[in-house]
Scaffold this active site. Structure first.
Site, mmCIF file in Angstrom:
data_model
loop_
_atom_site.group_PDB
_atom_site.id
_atom_site.type_symbol
_atom_site.label_atom_id
_atom_site.label_comp_id
_atom_site.label_asym_id
_atom_site.label_seq_id
_atom_site.Cartn_x
_atom_site.Cartn_y
_atom_site.Cartn_z
ATOM 1 N N LYS A 11 0.841 -0.986 -0.078
ATOM 2 C CA LYS A 11 0.235 -0.269 0.410
ATOM 3 C C LYS A 11 1.548 0.801 -0.230
ATOM 4 O O LYS A 11 0.708 1.376 1.053
ATOM 5 C CB LYS A 11 -0.928 -0.212 1.160
ATOM 6 C CG LYS A 11 -2.012 1.123 1.312
ATOM 7 C CD LYS A 11 -3.204 0.793 -0.453
ATOM 8 C CE LYS A 11 -4.350 1.728 -0.065
ATOM 9 N NZ LYS A 11 -5.178 2.010 -1.408
ATOM 10 N N ASP A 26 -1.664 -12.532 5.295
ATOM 11 C CA ASP A 26 -2.846 -13.242 6.336
ATOM 12 C C ASP A 26 -4.523 -12.729 5.894
ATOM 13 O O ASP A 26 -5.154 -13.528 5.431
ATOM 14 C CB ASP A 26 -2.679 -12.377 7.260
ATOM 15 C CG ASP A 26 -3.872 -13.514 9.198
ATOM 16 O OD1 ASP A 26 -4.167 -13.885 7.978
ATOM 17 O OD2 ASP A 26 -3.945 -12.994 9.945
ATOM 18 N N ASP A 62 -5.434 -3.159 -2.170
ATOM 19 C CA ASP A 62 -7.083 -3.346 -2.570
ATOM 20 C C ASP A 62 -7.568 -3.908 -3.636
ATOM 21 O O ASP A 62 -8.075 -4.822 -4.081
ATOM 22 C CB ASP A 62 -7.928 -1.482 -2.016
ATOM 23 C CG ASP A 62 -6.785 -0.658 -2.527
ATOM 24 O OD1 ASP A 62 -5.840 -0.952 -3.411
ATOM 25 O OD2 ASP A 62 -7.207 0.491 -2.192
ATOM 26 N N ASP A 110 -6.309 -15.494 3.030
ATOM 27 C CA ASP A 110 -7.960 -15.806 3.764
ATOM 28 C C ASP A 110 -8.604 -16.095 2.176
ATOM 29 O O ASP A 110 -9.436 -16.953 1.967
ATOM 30 C CB ASP A 110 -8.243 -16.208 4.569
ATOM 31 C CG ASP A 110 -7.774 -16.349 6.024
ATOM 32 O OD1 ASP A 110 -7.127 -17.135 6.003
ATOM 33 O OD2 ASP A 110 -8.461 -16.042 7.703
#
Length: 362
Positions: A189, A245, A221, A249
């Site tokens: 980012k 993380d 994003d 997922d």
């Protein structure tokens, strides 16, 4: 074939952890017998059960056993009975502690859709394509290991990275890409975070040592969106601790269930690596023999490949899994119309039967 003798530290943990680790151990035992290896399993308390028995989530004897082992196989930790404990003393604190104590600074999560399970993915098949990529996550820095402050009115968590910390995980990611399709996507980012700015600058500088690797950068994003829009664009994704993380997922959903995804956490090559499914302890499922064992099973096959160099043995277990899936057997989380839903133990026994029936090197 050279026989292998290995010591594996087992940390079954909480919830469904003991059930899925039991499945993985059964298959590793059968595999060792078939191929003439010897795996010695040593079980230690960890997480919530260690808090109940020893007062801490990572007891000294558990840490010593892990350090002495050739590899560590972990189930899952956590549960509602420990959620009221002070921050930093809950079962999840054991995960952060063992990563720090074993010097584990790299996490690898392979995201692969097995062909026989294509229909359980939430994506349309034409968008899904041949989904097969890896996420390399930095594991020892960022917001999880930074300074934490909290009072009644304000809280803060420090995200911090150094150039050496970024370089060591980036170098590993470049090497993974070199052995695959030679494409690395670094996720950050950098438009708003100073730590991400340094991340991007460091990865870009290191890329000069890998002129044969195609490097591109994505903001986190956008990367989260691209994983769903066109997962086939990715080969190896490199990112920081918190972003990794979350993204891994999310990416697990492409394969149809978080219960299918294994992971490897490692540091220096001469230190034991830790393998675990990425799912949680699922306390509502614990003790009901309904959990999917495949995340733990694939963690075990990842261990055979990455730590022990046993490629054929790893393939033999995964091929046995695929044959059981092709016969229509499923645990509840991966069931689909027309499949035969079975328990965790029944599913495991089916894989063991296929493994025993297959030709081996014994």
């Amino acid at each position: 074939m050279t026989a292998s003798r290995k010591t594996i530290a087992l940390l079954p943990g909480d919830g469904i952890g003991p059930e899925v680790i039991r499945a993985a151990v059964a298959l590793l035992t059968d595999c060792a017998s078939a191929f003439g290896h010897r795996f010695e399993f040593r079980e230690y308390p960890f997480g919530g059960n260690a808090i109940d028995a020893c007062g801490v989530p990572l007891p000294p004897e558990t840490l010593a056993g892990c350090r002495a082992a050739d590899a560590v196989l972990l189930g899952a930790v956590g549960g509602p009975q420990w959620e009221s404990l002070p921050f930093g003393t809950r079962p999840e604190a054991g995960l952060l502690a063992i990563r720090k104590e074993l010097g584990l600074y790299i996490n690898l999560r392979p995201i692969r859709l097995r062909h026989v399970l294509r229909n359980i993915s939430p994506l349309r098949l034409e968008r899904l394509g041949d989904c097969d990529f890896e996420i390399v996550r930095e594991l020892a820095g960022d917001i999880y290991f930074g300074e934490h402050k909290i009072n009644r009115q304000k809280a803060s968590d420090l995200a911090e990275y150094s150039v050496p910390e970024i370089e060591r995980v980036a170098r590993y990611a470049f090497e993974r890409a070199k052995a695959r399709k030679r494409h690395l996507t670094s996720v950050d980012k950098a438009n708003v975070l100073a730590s991400s700015t340094l991340w991007r600058e460091t990865v870009t500088a290191l890329s000069r040592e890998y002129p044969d690797i195609s490097l591109d950068h994505q903001y986190v994003d956008n990367a989260a969106m691209q994983i769903l829009l066109r997962p086939t664009q990715f080969d190896v994704i490199l990112t920081g601790n918190m972003f990794g993380d979350i993204l891994s997922d999310e990416a697990a959903a492409l394969a149809g269930s978080i219960g299918l995804i294994p992971s490897l956490s490692r540091g220096r090559p001469d230190q034991p690596a830790l393998y675990e499914p990425i799912h949680g302890s699922a306390p509502a499922m614990a003790g009901k023999d309904v959990a999917c064992p495949l995340g733990a099973v694939f963690s075990a096959t990842l261990m055979l490949r990455e730590s022990f160099g046993l490629q054929i043995e790893s393939q033999s277990i995964e091929q046995a899994v695929d044959r059981v899936l092709e016969q229509g057997y499923r645990t509840a989380d991966i069931a689909e119309p027309g499949s035969r839903t079975v328990s965790c133990s029944e599913f495991t026994e089916g894989i063991r039967g296929q493994l025993r029936a297959a030709p081996s090197a014994a």
